[in-house]
Every structure is written in structure tokens, then in C-alpha cells.
Design a protein around this motif. Sequence first.
Motif, PDB file in Angstrom:
ATOM      1  N   SER A  32     -10.978  -0.196   1.123  1.00  0.00           N
ATOM      2  CA  SER A  32     -11.145  -0.034  -0.886  1.00  0.00           C
ATOM      3  C   SER A  32     -10.874   1.182  -1.208  1.00  0.00           C
ATOM      4  N   GLU A  33     -13.213   1.607  -0.823  1.00  0.00           N
ATOM      5  CA  GLU A  33     -13.677   2.960  -1.768  1.00  0.00           C
ATOM      6  C   GLU A  33     -12.859   3.996  -1.092  1.00  0.00           C
ATOM      7  N   GLY A  34     -11.771   4.639   0.153  1.00  0.00           N
ATOM      8  CA  GLY A  34     -11.483   5.589   0.007  1.00  0.00           C
ATOM      9  C   GLY A  34     -10.193   5.807  -0.354  1.00  0.00           C
ATOM     10  N   LEU A  35      -8.976   4.341  -0.897  1.00  0.00           N
ATOM     11  CA  LEU A  35      -7.539   4.352  -1.737  1.00  0.00           C
ATOM     12  C   LEU A  35      -8.608   4.865  -2.886  1.00  0.00           C
ATOM     13  N   LEU A  36     -10.019   4.440  -3.637  1.00  0.00           N
ATOM     14  CA  LEU A  36     -10.402   4.545  -5.330  1.00  0.00           C
ATOM     15  C   LEU A  36     -10.804   6.273  -5.173  1.00  0.00           C
ATOM     16  N   GLU A  37     -11.189   6.915  -4.169  1.00  0.00           N
ATOM     17  CA  GLU A  37     -11.354   8.573  -4.227  1.00  0.00           C
ATOM     18  C   GLU A  37      -9.823   8.982  -3.856  1.00  0.00           C
ATOM     19  N   GLY A  38      -8.987   8.675  -2.975  1.00  0.00           N
ATOM     20  CA  GLY A  38      -7.244   8.681  -2.879  1.00  0.00           C
ATOM     21  C   GLY A  38      -7.280   9.372  -4.876  1.00  0.00           C
ATOM     22  N   ARG A  39      -7.517   7.570  -5.123  1.00  0.00           N
ATOM     23  CA  ARG A  39      -6.473   7.433  -7.148  1.00  0.00           C
ATOM     24  C   ARG A  39      -7.931   8.442  -7.861  1.00  0.00           C
ATOM     25  N   VAL A  67      -1.538   6.008  -9.238  1.00  0.00           N
ATOM     26  CA  VAL A  67      -2.580   5.678  -9.140  1.00  0.00           C
ATOM     27  C   VAL A  67      -3.128   3.970  -8.932  1.00  0.00           C
ATOM     28  N   GLU A  68      -1.384   3.670  -9.867  1.00  0.00           N
ATOM     29  CA  GLU A  68      -1.999   2.055 -10.018  1.00  0.00           C
ATOM     30  C   GLU A  68      -1.899   1.028  -8.926  1.00  0.00           C
ATOM     31  N   ARG A  69      -1.154   1.353  -8.176  1.00  0.00           N
ATOM     32  CA  ARG A  69      -0.721   1.005  -6.490  1.00  0.00           C
ATOM     33  C   ARG A  69      -2.121   0.817  -5.752  1.00  0.00           C
ATOM     34  N   LEU A  70      -2.736   2.496  -5.971  1.00  0.00           N
ATOM     35  CA  LEU A  70      -3.786   2.565  -4.547  1.00  0.00           C
ATOM     36  C   LEU A  70      -5.331   2.072  -5.688  1.00  0.00           C
ATOM     37  N   GLU A  71      -5.165   1.714  -6.743  1.00  0.00           N
ATOM     38  CA  GLU A  71      -6.360   0.724  -7.332  1.00  0.00           C
ATOM     39  C   GLU A  71      -5.885  -1.247  -6.914  1.00  0.00           C
ATOM     40  N   GLU A  72      -4.247  -1.171  -7.528  1.00  0.00           N
ATOM     41  CA  GLU A  72      -3.994  -2.505  -6.535  1.00  0.00           C
ATOM     42  C   GLU A  72      -4.336  -2.239  -4.759  1.00  0.00           C
ATOM     43  N   ASP A  73      -4.137  -1.377  -4.111  1.00  0.00           N
ATOM     44  CA  ASP A  73      -4.489  -2.236  -3.234  1.00  0.00           C
ATOM     45  C   ASP A  73      -6.469  -2.009  -2.948  1.00  0.00           C
ATOM     46  N   ALA A  74      -6.620  -1.700  -3.489  1.00  0.00           N
ATOM     47  CA  ALA A  74      -8.135  -1.460  -3.115  1.00  0.00           C
ATOM     48  C   ALA A  74      -8.646  -2.314  -3.394  1.00  0.00           C
ATOM     49  N   PHE A  75      -8.121  -3.060  -4.634  1.00  0.00           N
ATOM     50  CA  PHE A  75      -7.968  -5.062  -5.232  1.00  0.00           C
ATOM     51  C   PHE A  75      -8.794  -5.845  -4.123  1.00  0.00           C
ATOM     52  N   ALA A  76      -7.566  -5.565  -3.579  1.00  0.00           N
ATOM     53  CA  ALA A  76      -6.569  -6.558  -2.935  1.00  0.00           C
ATOM     54  C   ALA A  76      -7.438  -6.937  -1.229  1.00  0.00           C
ATOM     55  N   LEU A  77      -8.041  -5.469  -1.303  1.00  0.00           N
ATOM     56  CA  LEU A  77      -8.638  -5.510   0.039  1.00  0.00           C
ATOM     57  C   LEU A  77     -10.141  -5.882  -0.199  1.00  0.00           C
ATOM     58  N   THR A  78     -10.630  -5.309  -1.248  1.00  0.00           N
ATOM     59  CA  THR A  78     -12.444  -5.681  -1.832  1.00  0.00           C
ATOM     60  C   THR A  78     -12.204  -7.675  -2.132  1.00  0.00           C
ATOM     61  N   GLN A  79     -11.108  -7.791  -2.554  1.00  0.00           N
ATOM     62  CA  GLN A  79     -11.145  -9.121  -2.615  1.00  0.00           C
ATOM     63  C   GLN A  79     -10.556 -10.378  -0.948  1.00  0.00           C
ATOM     64  N   ALA A  80     -10.143  -9.437  -1.014  1.00  0.00           N
ATOM     65  CA  ALA A  80     -10.090 -10.208   1.008  1.00  0.00           C
ATOM     66  C   ALA A  80     -11.826  -9.777   1.683  1.00  0.00           C
ATOM     67  N   ALA A  81     -12.570  -9.310   1.488  1.00  0.00           N
ATOM     68  CA  ALA A  81     -13.200  -9.072   1.753  1.00  0.00           C
ATOM     69  C   ALA A  81     -14.698 -10.134   1.041  1.00  0.00           C
ATOM     70  N   LEU A  82     -14.689 -10.365   0.424  1.00  0.00           N
ATOM     71  CA  LEU A  82     -15.582 -11.376  -0.796  1.00  0.00           C
ATOM     72  C   LEU A  82     -15.001 -12.659  -0.709  1.00  0.00           C
ATOM     73  N   MET A  90       0.806  -1.410   0.262  1.00  0.00           N
ATOM     74  CA  MET A  90      -0.206   0.007   0.335  1.00  0.00           C
ATOM     75  C   MET A  90       0.481   1.689   0.101  1.00  0.00           C
ATOM     76  N   SER A  91       0.740   2.038  -0.686  1.00  0.00           N
ATOM     77  CA  SER A  91       0.943   3.194  -1.571  1.00  0.00           C
ATOM     78  C   SER A  91       0.647   4.292  -1.931  1.00  0.00           C
ATOM     79  N   THR A  92       1.198   5.785  -0.975  1.00  0.00           N
ATOM     80  CA  THR A  92       0.104   6.660  -1.794  1.00  0.00           C
ATOM     81  C   THR A  92       1.286   7.507  -1.955  1.00  0.00           C
ATOM     82  N   LYS A  93       2.623   7.477  -2.401  1.00  0.00           N
ATOM     83  CA  LYS A  93       3.128   8.130  -2.766  1.00  0.00           C
ATOM     84  C   LYS A  93       3.121   8.774  -4.061  1.00  0.00           C
TER      85      LYS A  93
END
Length: 120
Positions: free
Chosen positions: A107-114, A11-26, A1-4
Motif C-alpha cells: 500500500s505504501e509503495g502504491l502511494l509513493e507511485g501515486r 492516480v485514483e486507481r492507485l489510491e483505491e488499491d492502496a486503500f483496499a490493501l490497508t483495509q484488508a490489513a486492518l 490494481m492498475s498503474t497505467k
Amino acid sequence: MSTKSNGNGSVERLEEDAFALTQAALAISEAKAKGDGPALTQALDDNLKLWVAIRTMVDTNQSALPPEVAANLLRLSKYTAQKTFELENGITDEVLDSLINTNLQISEGLLEGRSRLLSK
């Protein structure tokens, strides 16, 4: 997880992190719905590993997160670890739902940051 911010990489990293959190939730949600104990144990373990990685990133200051966001992520990682270890004593649906919702909200917060990064 990175926001630098380093161009499209952040942007790609935020998407990856959001996806990983969503997959874990699912994975937790699906195992819970099926009543599949071994799958639930695996999903919770995978989720814990994800949150340990988040905590490591925040602890080692590898991000440009505002202090209040970093503190919130640390608090959530501790909560996730504590609740995951409760599995040994029987974890409730309420706790599982809380873990699922935590992942989805972050995950939603990361996508908003994206979105904010893309609009700059």
C-alpha cells in the motif's frame, strides 16, 4: 490494481488499491486482536481475493508495471495464498503479522507511485 497512466484515473486507481490493501490489513489485525476466529477467516478470505485480483492483473499484463515489480507482486500473491491456506492447520501470529505487513508495505509503495505520478 492498475498503474497505467491515463490522467487522474491512474492516480485514483492507485489510491483505491492502496486503500483496499490497508483495509484488508486492518481487518486481519482487528480479528487477530479480538481472537475472533470467524472474523479472521473472513478477513483472510477477503485478503486472498484481493491478492488473486492483483495476480490476475499482473498475469494478464493489464498494467504498465516494470518486470521486477510484477514479479514481486506475483511472488507475494503466491505467498499470501499459501499462508492463507495454512489457516486449516492453525495460522500463527507471526504469519498473520507478515500478511498484515505485506499489505501495508505494498500500500505504501502504491502511494509513493501515486506521488510520483502527481509530481510529473
